[in-house]
Scaffold this motif. Structure first.
Motif, mmCIF file in Angstrom:
data_model
loop_
_atom_site.group_PDB
_atom_site.id
_atom_site.type_symbol
_atom_site.label_atom_id
_atom_site.label_comp_id
_atom_site.label_asym_id
_atom_site.label_seq_id
_atom_site.Cartn_x
_atom_site.Cartn_y
_atom_site.Cartn_z
ATOM 1 N N MET A 97 -3.904 -49.180 68.545
ATOM 2 C CA MET A 97 -2.402 -49.071 68.509
ATOM 3 C C MET A 97 -1.808 -49.912 69.532
ATOM 4 O O MET A 97 -1.284 -49.016 70.591
ATOM 5 C CB MET A 97 -2.109 -47.582 68.104
ATOM 6 C CG MET A 97 -2.525 -46.795 67.211
ATOM 7 S SD MET A 97 -1.559 -45.531 66.547
ATOM 8 C CE MET A 97 -2.847 -44.965 65.230
ATOM 9 N N ARG A 99 6.533 -50.410 65.332
ATOM 10 C CA ARG A 99 5.236 -50.083 66.080
ATOM 11 C C ARG A 99 4.193 -50.190 65.181
ATOM 12 O O ARG A 99 2.956 -50.550 65.434
ATOM 13 C CB ARG A 99 5.452 -48.641 66.320
ATOM 14 C CG ARG A 99 4.624 -48.044 67.711
ATOM 15 C CD ARG A 99 5.237 -46.842 68.008
ATOM 16 N NE ARG A 99 5.358 -45.581 66.951
ATOM 17 C CZ ARG A 99 6.202 -44.399 67.116
ATOM 18 N NH1 ARG A 99 6.808 -44.532 67.927
ATOM 19 N NH2 ARG A 99 6.214 -43.704 66.047
ATOM 20 N N THR A 100 4.313 -49.635 63.901
ATOM 21 C CA THR A 100 3.125 -49.901 62.799
ATOM 22 C C THR A 100 2.695 -51.418 62.412
ATOM 23 O O THR A 100 1.592 -51.519 62.430
ATOM 24 C CB THR A 100 3.742 -49.138 61.565
ATOM 25 O OG1 THR A 100 3.994 -47.893 62.016
ATOM 26 C CG2 THR A 100 2.336 -48.775 60.578
ATOM 27 N N ASN A 144 0.897 -52.398 65.172
ATOM 28 C CA ASN A 144 -0.525 -52.004 65.306
ATOM 29 C C ASN A 144 -1.440 -52.705 64.336
ATOM 30 O O ASN A 144 -2.274 -52.843 64.544
ATOM 31 C CB ASN A 144 -0.337 -50.286 64.820
ATOM 32 C CG ASN A 144 0.079 -49.344 65.768
ATOM 33 O OD1 ASN A 144 0.407 -49.985 67.235
ATOM 34 N ND2 ASN A 144 0.726 -48.494 65.600
ATOM 35 N N THR A 184 5.572 -47.276 57.679
ATOM 36 C CA THR A 184 5.160 -46.761 58.986
ATOM 37 C C THR A 184 3.915 -45.822 59.040
ATOM 38 O O THR A 184 3.877 -44.838 59.756
ATOM 39 C CB THR A 184 6.364 -45.850 59.383
ATOM 40 O OG1 THR A 184 6.575 -44.760 58.882
ATOM 41 C CG2 THR A 184 7.632 -46.303 59.704
ATOM 42 N N SER A 185 2.809 -46.378 58.327
ATOM 43 C CA SER A 185 1.668 -45.746 58.323
ATOM 44 C C SER A 185 0.501 -46.653 58.272
ATOM 45 O O SER A 185 0.523 -47.420 57.448
ATOM 46 C CB SER A 185 1.711 -44.840 57.316
ATOM 47 O OG SER A 185 0.198 -44.431 57.180
ATOM 48 N N SER A 186 -0.176 -46.859 59.262
ATOM 49 C CA SER A 186 -1.380 -47.652 59.579
ATOM 50 C C SER A 186 -2.299 -47.469 58.336
ATOM 51 O O SER A 186 -3.011 -48.390 57.702
ATOM 52 C CB SER A 186 -2.172 -47.868 60.893
ATOM 53 O OG SER A 186 -1.258 -48.200 61.632
ATOM 54 N N THR A 208 1.982 -48.876 69.610
ATOM 55 C CA THR A 208 2.057 -47.459 70.171
ATOM 56 C C THR A 208 2.097 -47.589 71.512
ATOM 57 O O THR A 208 2.692 -47.004 72.554
ATOM 58 C CB THR A 208 1.035 -46.916 69.631
ATOM 59 O OG1 THR A 208 1.135 -46.751 68.040
ATOM 60 C CG2 THR A 208 1.251 -45.170 70.230
ATOM 61 N N ASP A 234 9.345 -46.744 64.845
ATOM 62 C CA ASP A 234 8.029 -46.754 64.149
ATOM 63 C C ASP A 234 7.880 -47.848 63.344
ATOM 64 O O ASP A 234 6.518 -48.109 63.136
ATOM 65 C CB ASP A 234 8.001 -45.277 63.403
ATOM 66 C CG ASP A 234 6.463 -44.942 63.296
ATOM 67 O OD1 ASP A 234 5.388 -45.589 63.750
ATOM 68 O OD2 ASP A 234 6.184 -43.882 62.481
ATOM 69 N N ALA A 289 -2.636 -40.424 65.335
ATOM 70 C CA ALA A 289 -2.905 -40.662 63.954
ATOM 71 C C ALA A 289 -2.162 -41.807 63.221
ATOM 72 O O ALA A 289 -0.887 -41.978 63.646
ATOM 73 C CB ALA A 289 -2.939 -39.495 62.885
ATOM 74 N N GLY A 290 -3.013 -42.558 62.415
ATOM 75 C CA GLY A 290 -1.889 -43.913 61.677
ATOM 76 C C GLY A 290 -1.147 -43.288 60.722
ATOM 77 O O GLY A 290 -1.163 -43.737 59.498
ATOM 78 N N VAL A 291 -0.148 -42.257 60.901
ATOM 79 C CA VAL A 291 0.561 -41.767 60.137
ATOM 80 C C VAL A 291 2.245 -41.997 60.425
ATOM 81 O O VAL A 291 2.309 -42.084 61.725
ATOM 82 C CB VAL A 291 0.271 -40.125 59.782
ATOM 83 C CG1 VAL A 291 -1.060 -40.322 59.079
ATOM 84 C CG2 VAL A 291 0.706 -39.480 60.665
ATOM 85 N N PRO A 292 3.194 -41.769 59.666
ATOM 86 C CA PRO A 292 4.608 -41.823 60.176
ATOM 87 C C PRO A 292 4.818 -41.122 61.376
ATOM 88 O O PRO A 292 4.484 -39.574 61.275
ATOM 89 C CB PRO A 292 5.316 -41.743 58.879
ATOM 90 C CG PRO A 292 4.750 -41.918 57.681
ATOM 91 C CD PRO A 292 3.103 -41.763 58.365
ATOM 92 N N GLY A 293 5.318 -41.632 62.337
ATOM 93 C CA GLY A 293 5.638 -40.873 63.706
ATOM 94 C C GLY A 293 4.320 -40.200 64.252
ATOM 95 O O GLY A 293 4.386 -39.423 65.081
ATOM 96 N N GLY A 294 3.212 -40.766 63.945
ATOM 97 C CA GLY A 294 1.874 -40.174 64.537
ATOM 98 C C GLY A 294 1.548 -40.215 66.033
ATOM 99 O O GLY A 294 1.221 -39.202 66.684
ATOM 100 N N SER A 295 2.360 -41.044 66.444
ATOM 101 C CA SER A 295 2.337 -41.172 68.272
ATOM 102 C C SER A 295 3.719 -40.089 68.778
ATOM 103 O O SER A 295 3.392 -40.225 70.186
ATOM 104 C CB SER A 295 2.208 -42.299 68.667
ATOM 105 O OG SER A 295 3.557 -42.951 68.378
HETATM 106 N N1 ASP Z 1 2.999 -44.934 62.585
HETATM 107 C C1 ASP Z 1 2.043 -45.435 63.594
HETATM 108 C C2 ASP Z 1 1.030 -45.983 62.545
HETATM 109 O O1 ASP Z 1 0.620 -45.460 61.514
HETATM 110 C C3 ASP Z 1 1.676 -44.524 64.496
HETATM 111 C C4 ASP Z 1 2.694 -44.147 65.640
HETATM 112 O O2 ASP Z 1 3.467 -43.128 65.181
HETATM 113 O O3 ASP Z 1 2.679 -44.822 66.555
HETATM 114 O O4 ASP Z 1 0.579 -46.699 62.971
#
Ligand code: ASP
Length: 435
Positions: free
Chosen positions: A322, A402-403, A406, A286-288, A325, A399, A364-370
């Motif tokens: 994204m 989502r990722t 993305n 879950t991290s781009s 997202t 997520d 941000a492209g991190v877990p739960g970033g949005s």
């Molecule tokens: N986890 C998503 C990503 O890394 C970002 C998001 O929370 O939408 O792309």
């Protein structure tokens, strides 16, 4: 030897009281468990309280309020910091040339389509119908009845500081974009501010992490209250939200990307086959950003995109583009309006699409970033933040899709730009099918 700091030889701990080390062990255990698992735990606990001890749910309510206040605290500084540093990461505006122009165009167009798909799925399948917020949830301001032209004009703040104190997110976003562009144009003279904003963004991400530590408690409280008031309808609603979201992502990946790849006169199946590894990594991490090395490898080695294109388009895409997202923001807006019983006008949808597009750039492209950005979108059209806590409880599952969406969108942009720039090796692209 273990030292118990709370007790002394003259003042031993009471019989049967947990020793200091037991408490420390509990705390250490708590923080060793991944946050999303704790949030899920809070969800299950909230469900149990709501079903078996509905009267106790009211006692938990302040915890939910605490979490929501924490989220509100983040919104303005987080959006400002991440968007300004996002614009700065584009590098020199003048040097970007056609590569940057095409990349941004593809990013924006696909994100807009993603949002529309989200809104359409959210309205057609109404995942939020049948669930209402607790009666005392913060009332949303009545929708403003102003023309579309006025809405566009009002995007420009006359006083950016007033926009920040009033939490007018669209105006804050516009100011952030202008500020980022100004810093880039100031080149060397803007460098210290650029570094300052990069550090501000990093600090705000850490503050976000701190606030998100409240999520397990906030989620437990709000789910307990929601279930106590509405019973199992809440669980069904969240499940429906997840299913509708997965279907919408699939539609975007198959239809939107399908049309683009076909328009480039490339074989669709080869594109999907080439991206499977990266999608699997994105789905599980879950991290781009964490998936970026695998995305680059897939795009270069399986899809034949040249190095110069992929090394510009993909890192930029991991933070700025994204689509998954975008789909999510669209569905969330429709979902929140249904849950809160608010009718969104066409003008509200325009505001929403603008804010959500920019918020997906800022995420941000991190877990739960949005996740926190979602609250920006809700606020922009006057939807209540209580919905946010419901969403947080199932965010991990959402997520994942989502990722994966993305990074697939980033790859589509890379193939598109490479094709236009003559940087796509079709032999490599086609080889995959025969392998
Ligand atoms: N986890 C998503 C990503 O890394 C970002 C998001 O929370 O939408 O792309």
């Amino acid at each position: 030897m273990r030292v118990n700091l709370l007790s002394t030889p003259e003042n031993p701990p009471p019989e049967g009281a947990p020793s200091r080390s037991a408490v420390m062990r509990l705390v250490a255990w708590w923080f060793a468990v991944a946050l999303w698992k704790r949030v899920l735990g809070g969800f299950v606990l909230g469900l149990a309280v709501g079903v078996f001890a509905p009267n106790a749910a009211a006692w938990l309510e302040p915890l939910g309020d605490l979490f929501i206040r924490g989220i509100k605290l983040l919104i303005v500084p987080l959006v400002l910091a991440t968007l300004v540093s996002g614009v700065i990461s584009l590098g020199d505006i003048r040097r970007m040339g056609s590569l940057g122009g095409w990349t941004i165009l593809v990013y924006l167009c696909t994100t807009l389509v993603a949002l529309l798909i989200g809104v359409v799925f959210g309205r057609v399948f109404s995942p939020g119908a049948g669930l209402a917020l607790p009666a005392d949830a913060e009332a949303a301001p009545p929708p403003r009845d102003i023309s579309l032209v006025d809405r566009f004009v009002e995007m420009i703040p006359t006083n950016p500081f007033a926009a920040m104190t009033e939490g007018d997110m669209l105006q804050v976003i516009v100011f952030a974009l202008l500020l980022g562009a100004g810093i880039l144009m100031a080149a060397a003279k803007g460098e210290s501010l650029a570094r300052g904003f990069a550090s501000f963004a990093e600090v705000m991400l850490q503050v976000t992490r701190l606030v998100m530590e409240l999520a397990p408690f906030g989620v437990a409280a709000l789910i307990a209250v929601a279930v106590a008031e509405h019973g199992p309808a809440t669980i069904g609603t969240l499940l429906k939200l997840v299913l509708v979201y997965y279907a919408a992502c699939l539609a975007h990946v198959v239809l939107t990307y399908g049309v683009i790849i076909k328009a480039l006169r490339l074989k669709l199946r080869r594109f999907y086959r080439g991206m499977i590894d990266a999608q699997a990594v994105a789905f599980s991490t879950t991290s781009s950003s964490a998936t970026l090395p695998v995305t680059i490898t897939c795009v270069q080695e399986n899809l034949g995109v040249g190095r110069s294109t992929s090394s510009f388009v993909l890192p930029l895409g991991a933070t700025m583009n994204m689509d998954g997202t975008g789909v999510y923001m669209g569905i969330v807006a429709a979902f929140a309006a249904q849950v809160a019983g608010i009718h969104l006008s066409a003008g509200d949808y325009v505001t929403l699409i603008l804010t959500a597009t920019l918020a997906s750039i800022g995420a941000a492209g991190v877990p739960g970033g949005s996740l926190v950005m979602v609250s920006t979108v809700l606020l922009s059209v006057g939807l209540p933040l209580e919905v946010f806590v419901l969403l947080a409880s199932v965010d991990r599952v959402i997520d994942m899709a989502r990722t994966a969406t993305n990074i697939t969108g980033d790859a589509v942009a890379a193939v598109f730009v490479a094709r236009r720039q003559g940087d796509l090796d079709e032999e490599v692209y086609n080889r995959l099918a025969r392998a």
